[in-house]
Design an enzyme around this catalytic site. Structure first.
Site, PDB file in Angstrom:
ATOM      1  N   ILE A 454       0.839  -1.202   0.000  1.00  0.00           N
ATOM      2  CA  ILE A 454       0.000   0.000   0.000  1.00  0.00           C
ATOM      3  C   ILE A 454       0.874   1.251   0.000  1.00  0.00           C
ATOM      4  CG2 ILE A 454      -1.745   1.293   1.274  1.00  0.00           C
ATOM      5  CD1 ILE A 454      -2.804  -1.390   2.298  1.00  0.00           C
ATOM      6  N   VAL A 483       9.714   5.979   5.934  1.00  0.00           N
ATOM      7  CA  VAL A 483      10.161   5.227   7.106  1.00  0.00           C
ATOM      8  C   VAL A 483       9.622   3.806   7.023  1.00  0.00           C
ATOM      9  CG1 VAL A 483      10.177   5.136   9.636  1.00  0.00           C
ATOM     10  CG2 VAL A 483      10.134   7.354   8.466  1.00  0.00           C
ATOM     11  N   LEU A 592     -13.939   3.527   0.212  1.00  0.00           N
ATOM     12  CA  LEU A 592     -15.380   3.780   0.259  1.00  0.00           C
ATOM     13  C   LEU A 592     -15.687   4.901   1.262  1.00  0.00           C
ATOM     14  CD1 LEU A 592     -16.709   0.093   0.232  1.00  0.00           C
ATOM     15  CD2 LEU A 592     -16.508   1.690  -1.681  1.00  0.00           C
ATOM     16  N   LYS A 661     -13.099  -2.781  12.780  1.00  0.00           N
ATOM     17  CA  LYS A 661     -13.715  -1.814  11.877  1.00  0.00           C
ATOM     18  C   LYS A 661     -15.078  -1.365  12.390  1.00  0.00           C
ATOM     19  CE  LYS A 661     -11.298  -3.480   7.738  1.00  0.00           C
ATOM     20  NZ  LYS A 661     -11.422  -4.207   6.456  1.00  0.00           N
TER      21      LYS A 661
END
Length: 801
Positions: A454, A483, A592, A661
C-alpha cells in the site's frame, strides 16, 4: 561599438548632490562606456517650475521662488564640480534664469512657451550629470530630447516613429562611444516647438529611445527595489518579484499600479528589449526584470485601488457592441460586468479610475441613443482588488472563496482577476488575497510510515497527484521522509516520490523513535503530516508523541481507531488542544466513503439507528464462492494462493479485523465502546487458534464439518450464509456483534462481487430504505487512494483554520 543598455533616473534618484554621486557611481560600475542615460528633473524641480507658472497666473510675486530654485541648482553644481566646470554651469544657469524671467514677464505665454519653461528641470539634470561624468574621466555629453523625438500634437503627443528613429540613429552614429545623457519628459513638434510627454513622461522617453535605438536592456532606477507582489506599504510580507512578462506588467499598470505607467511599456511591445526596475539607493540588491517572455513560473501580483468610478447602465442587446465602441474610443476600463436583471434587461457595469470617471460618464451619455442606454449612473464608493498572473485561472478558486455578498463577481481575462468591493473592505480583502494567492506558499511536509504494497502504491499516486494538489491549494506539498520498520530516509529539501520505494528505503538509516522525532521536528515546513500505512502496534502506541510534536496523522492502520477507549480519548483530546487533524477513512472500507457518509448524516441532524455489513473483502470472497460445490478449507487455500487472505488466514477468519472496523464506525457516531463490547464469533475453532501456521493449515479441514452444516441449514430455508458485522441502537441500548448470519437471497449482503465490502446504514431518514455503500473494500490501489484523499482533506483543513 553596439549600444546595449539605457539607464533612466527619476527625480527621487537625483534629489541632491549625494544622489548625483550615487548615480554616477552606478553608471561607472553597472554599465559600459557608451550606455545611454535618460534623466528626469532633480527632486521636485518640475513641481517648482509649475509653481512659478501658477504664481504668475495668480498675479503673485514669483521672483523669490525662482531665486530659491536657481540657488538649489547652483548649490548642487558647487558641491559636485571643480571650479572650471562649475563656472561654466553657473554661467549657463544665469542665462537660463534670465530666459525664465523673460518668459514669466510676457503678457501671455503660448502652450509651447509654457512647455519650454517646464523643460528646464530636465535640461539642468542632463547638463549636470554629463559634467559630473566628465569630471570622473568619462566622455559624456548632454542631449536635448526634442532634437531626436518628433511628435504630432494631440491630447498626448504622438511620436513620429520613423522620423525619430532616423534622428536617434544619426545621433548614435555621430557620438561615437561617449555616454549620452538625454533629457526625459520632452519632445518637439515638426516645427521644433517644445511638447511635454505628460505623466511618467521620462520613463516613457527611456523605453521609447531604447526601442528606437535597438537597445537590449532598459533599467529604470528609482526609489524602490522593483515590482513587488503587493504594495509593501500595505502588505508587510510583500515579496520582490525576480521577473515577470511584459504582458503581465502592462496589465498591472493598466490596473493602476504606481510602479510603472502603461505608457512606459508600450514602446517595448514587438521588440526584444527587456526592462529592469532597480533601486538607485541599493544598487547591489535584487531587482525585477520585465521581459517580452519569461520561462520561469509566473508569480501572482495583488494590486488594489482604494476608490474607483463604477458606471452602470441598462443597454439594448447584449452589450458587446457597446464594449467594442468604448474600446475603439480608447476608454481605459479596469474591468466590466454584463448580466441580465430580473426584468431580463442587460445591465452593464464598468470600472475605471477616478480620473477617467467623469470622461467615461460623458461618453456613455453621448452614446445613449446609438446603443439604447438608460439608467446611466456613476458611483465612487467602490474600490478595486485584483490579481495579475499569466496563470490567473489557477488562482480563481482561491480568490473567489474570499468574496462576500457585497463583492462583485470576479472579472477574468487572460492575465487578471478583478473584483470591486465597498471602499472600506479594500485593505482587508487585499491582505486576504495576498495571503491566499500571492503570499509565501505554506510548505506542508509528508512522512510515509510503512513501505509495503500500500505504501508503494500511495507513493506512485502521490508522484502523479502532488503538483495538481499543490497548484489547486497554492501550497508547497513535499514528501520529506520514508520510514520502514528498520530504516528512515529523511530529506529536508524534499524527496522525489517517483524514484521508487525500494531505492528510498535503501538510502535510509536505522532509527529509533527518539532520533526520528528529533529529525522530524527540525524539518523546515509549516505543517507536517504523517501517513501510517502500516499494521504496527508499536507505531500506534507512539501516536501521542506524534501529536505532541505537532504532527497531523493519516491512518490506514486500524489499531489506533480501535485502541482501548482511554487511549483513544487521549488522542482525541490532544487533537483538540493542539488543533491538529487525524483522519482514518482508509482504516475501514478502504476508499469507500463510509465515514464521510456517517459524518454527513450527523451534520444534517439525522440519527443513525443501525450499521451493518460485510467489512472484509476476504470473507466476502469466501462466502460468495461457498455454495457446497467444494469444501470450505479448499476455498481458504485457494484464496491464500491468490493473495486474497492475510499470510495467516486466521487473521481474516477470526473476525477480529471486522470487529475493529465496526468499533471504529461505532466511535465515529459517538458510541463509547470497547472492543470487547462487540460480540465476536470466530470461524477458527478453539483448538486451532494458537497452533503454528503449519499446524493450522494441516488441520484446516476441521472447518469443513461446521461450515457444511451451517450452509445446509440456511439452504433449507432458501437463504445464504454470510459473515456479517452489525450494530443496532434500539430503546437507548446498543448491541454489536460480528459472526455468521443467514440472509435472504435478495438481501444487499447476498449478491456481491467477490472481494467487495458493503455497508448498510439505517437512520431516522433512511429507515425503511437504508443507505447502502458498496464497492472494493480492500486492495492496494483503493486504500492508497483513500490515504491520498485524507491527506488532501487535511491540507484543505489547514488552509481554512
Amino acid at each position: 561599438m553596439v549600444r546595449r543598455h539605457l539607464h533612466k533616473f527619476g527625480g527621487s534618484s537625483l534629489a541632491d548632490a549625494d544622489c548625483y554621486r550615487r548615480v554616477a557611481h552606478i553608471l561607472l560600475t553597472h554599465g559600459q562606456s557608451n550606455d545611454l542615460v535618460v534623466v528626469s528633473a532633480a527632486g521636485k524641480t518640475t513641481n517648482k517650475l509649475y509653481h512659478l507658472l501658477a504664481l504668475r497666473q495668480q498675479g503673485a510675486i514669483w521672483q523669490e521662488a525662482l531665486a530659491e530654485l536657481i540657488q538649489y541648482q547652483q548649490h548642487m553644481v558647487e558641491q559636485l564640480l571643480t571650479n572650471d566646470s562649475a563656472r561654466d554651469l553657473r554661467e549657463r544657469l544665469g542665462a537660463d534664469k534670465a530666459e525664465i524671467v523673460t518668459l514669466l514677464q510676457l503678457d501671455a505665454m503660448t502652450h509651447y512657451q509654457t512647455s519650454y519653461l517646464v523643460s528646464f528641470g530636465e535640461r539642468w539634470s542632463a547638463r549636470l550629470m554629463a559634467a559630473l561624468l566628465r569630471g570622473s574621466g568619462v566622455e559624456a555629453c548632454h542631449v536635448y530630447a526634442p532634437s531626436i523625438l518628433v511628435a504630432d500634437e494631440g491630447i498626448m503627443p504622438k511620436i513620429r516613429m520613423d522620423q525619430s528613429r532616423q534622428l536617434v540613429q544619426r545621433l548614435l552614429d555621430e557620438s561615437g562611444d561617449q555616454r549620452l545623457v538625454i533629457t526625459g519628459f520632452i519632445c518637439s513638434n515638426p516645427q521644433g516647438e517644445t511638447l511635454l510627454l505628460g505623466r511618467n513622461g521620462s520613463d516613457f522617453s527611456a523605453t521609447l529611445i531604447a526601442a528606437l535605438a535597438g537597445i537590449n536592456r532598459v533599467t529604470i532606477w528609482t526609489d524602490v527595489e522593483g515590482v513587488f507582489n503587493a504594495d509593501p506599504n500595505k502588505i508587510s510580507d510583500a515579496q520582490l518579484l525576480d521577473s515577470m512578462t511584459l504582458a503581465e506588467a502592462d496589465r498591472l499598470a493598466r490596473l493602476g499600479s504606481p510602479v510603472l505607467h502603461e505608457r512606459t511599456l508600450q514602446p517595448l511591445f514587438d521588440t526584444e528589449v527587456s526592462l529592469a526596475v532597480r533601486s538607485s539607493y541599493a544598487s547591489h540588491t535584487k531587482f525585477t526584470l520585465i521581459s517580452p517572455v519569461t520561462h520561469s513560473a509566473s508569480a501572482p501580483v495583488v494590486t488594489s485601488l482604494q476608490r474607483v468610478s463604477l458606471l452602470r447602465c441598462q443597454v439594448a442587446g447584449d452589450g458587446k457592441e457597446l464594449l467594442a465602441a468604448l474600446n475603439q474610443q480608447g476608454v481605459p476600463l479596469l474591468a466590466h460586468w454584463l448580466h441580465t436583471n430580473e426584468q431580463e434587461a442587460c445591465e452593464l457595469s464598468l470600472a475605471c479610475t477616478l480620473d477617467n470617471g467623469q470622461q467615461t460618464l460623458a461618453l456613455l451619455q453621448q452614446l445613449s441613443d446609438a446603443f439604447g442606454l438608460s439608467a446611466i449612473n456613476r458611483c465612487d464608493d467602490y474600490g478595486l482588488v485584483a490579481l495579475v498572473s499569466a496563470d490567473a485561472n489557477v488562482y480563481r478558486r482561491g480568490f473567489a472563496r474570499l468574496l462576500n455578498r457585497r463583492a462583485f463577481a470576479l472579472y477574468q481575462d487572460e492575465l487578471s482577476l478583478v473584483t470591486l468591493v465597498p471602499a472600506a473592505q479594500v485593505t482587508t480583502l487585499t491582505q486576504k488575497v495576498h495571503r491566499r494567492c500571492a503570499g509565501p506558499r505554506k510548505r506542508i511536509g509528508v512522512i510515509l510510515l510503512g513501505t509495503g504494497n500500500i505504501g508503494s502504491a500511495w507513493l506512485q499516486l502521490f508522484a502523479k497527484a502532488r503538483a495538481n494538489l499543490s497548484n489547486e491549494l497554492q501550497i508547497s506539498l513535499e514528501l520529506l521522509g520514508v520510514v520502514s520498520s528498520t530504516k528512515a530516509y529523511i530529506d529536508a529539501k524534499g524527496i522525489d516520490a517517483s524514484v521508487g520505494i525500494e531505492r528510498l528505503v535503501e538510502q535510509g538509516q536505522e532509527w529509533q523513535f527518539t532520533d526520528l522525532f528529533e529529525q522530524l521536528t527540525a524539518l523546515p515546513c509549516d505543517e507536517l503530516i504523517a501517513l501510517d500505512i502500516s499494521a504496527s502496534a508499536s507505531l500506534t502506541l507512539h501516536y501521542p508523541a506524534f501529536l505532541a510534536h505537532g504532527i497531523h496523522m493519516v491512518s490506514a492502520n486500524k489499531l489506533a481507531g480501535s485502541s482501548p477507549l482511554p487511549f483513544y480519548r487521549q488522542l482525541k483530546q490532544q487533537l483538540n488542544v493542539r488543533r491538529l487533524f487525524w483522519r482514518y477513512n482508509a482504516s475501514c472500507g478502504a476508499g469507500l466513503p463510509v465515514q464521510h457518509a456517517l459524518n454527513d448524516l450527523h451534520n444534517s441532524g439525522d440519527k443513525v439507528e443501525a450499521i451493518g455489513g460485510i467489512f472484509s473483502g476476504t470473507l466476502c470472497w469466501l462466502f460468495e464462492k461457498f455454495d457446497g460445490s467444494q469444501d470450505f478449507s479448499q476455498l481458504v487455500l485457494e484464496a491464500k494462493e491468490l493473495g486474497i487472505t492475510e499470510p495467516d488466514p486466521r487473521d481474516d477468519l477470526s473476525g477480529r479485523d471486522m470487529q475493529r472496523k465496526l468499533l471504529i464506525l461505532a466511535r465515529e457516531i459517538g458510541l463509547p465502546l470497547e472492543l470487547d463490547d462487540i460480540e465476536l464469533t470466530s470461524l477458527v475453532p478453539d483448538h486451532l487458534q494458537h497452533v503454528s501456521l503449519t499446524e493450522f493449515i494441516d488441520q484446516l479441514s476441521d472447518l469443513n464439518g461446521p461450515m457444511a452444516t451451517a450452509l445446509a441449514d440456511v439452504a433449507a430455508q432458501g437463504q445464504v450464509i454470510r459473515y456479517v458485522a452489525s450494530l443496532d441502537l434500539q430503546d437507548g441500548k446498543c448491541r454489536a456483534k460480528v459472526g455468521l448470519e443467514s440472509v435472504a437471497r435478495t438481501h444487499p449482503y447476498a449478491n456481491l462481487t467477490p472481494g467487495d465490502n458493503v455497508f448498510v446504514i439505517r437512520s431516522a431518514c433512511y429507515h425503511s430504505n437504508p443507505l447502502i455503500i458498496r464497492g472494493p473494500g480492500a486492495g492496494r490501489e483503493v486504500t492508497a487512494s483513500a490515504v491520498q484523499s485524507d491527506l488532501a482533506q487535511i491540507c484543505h483543513d489547514l488552509l481554512h483554520e
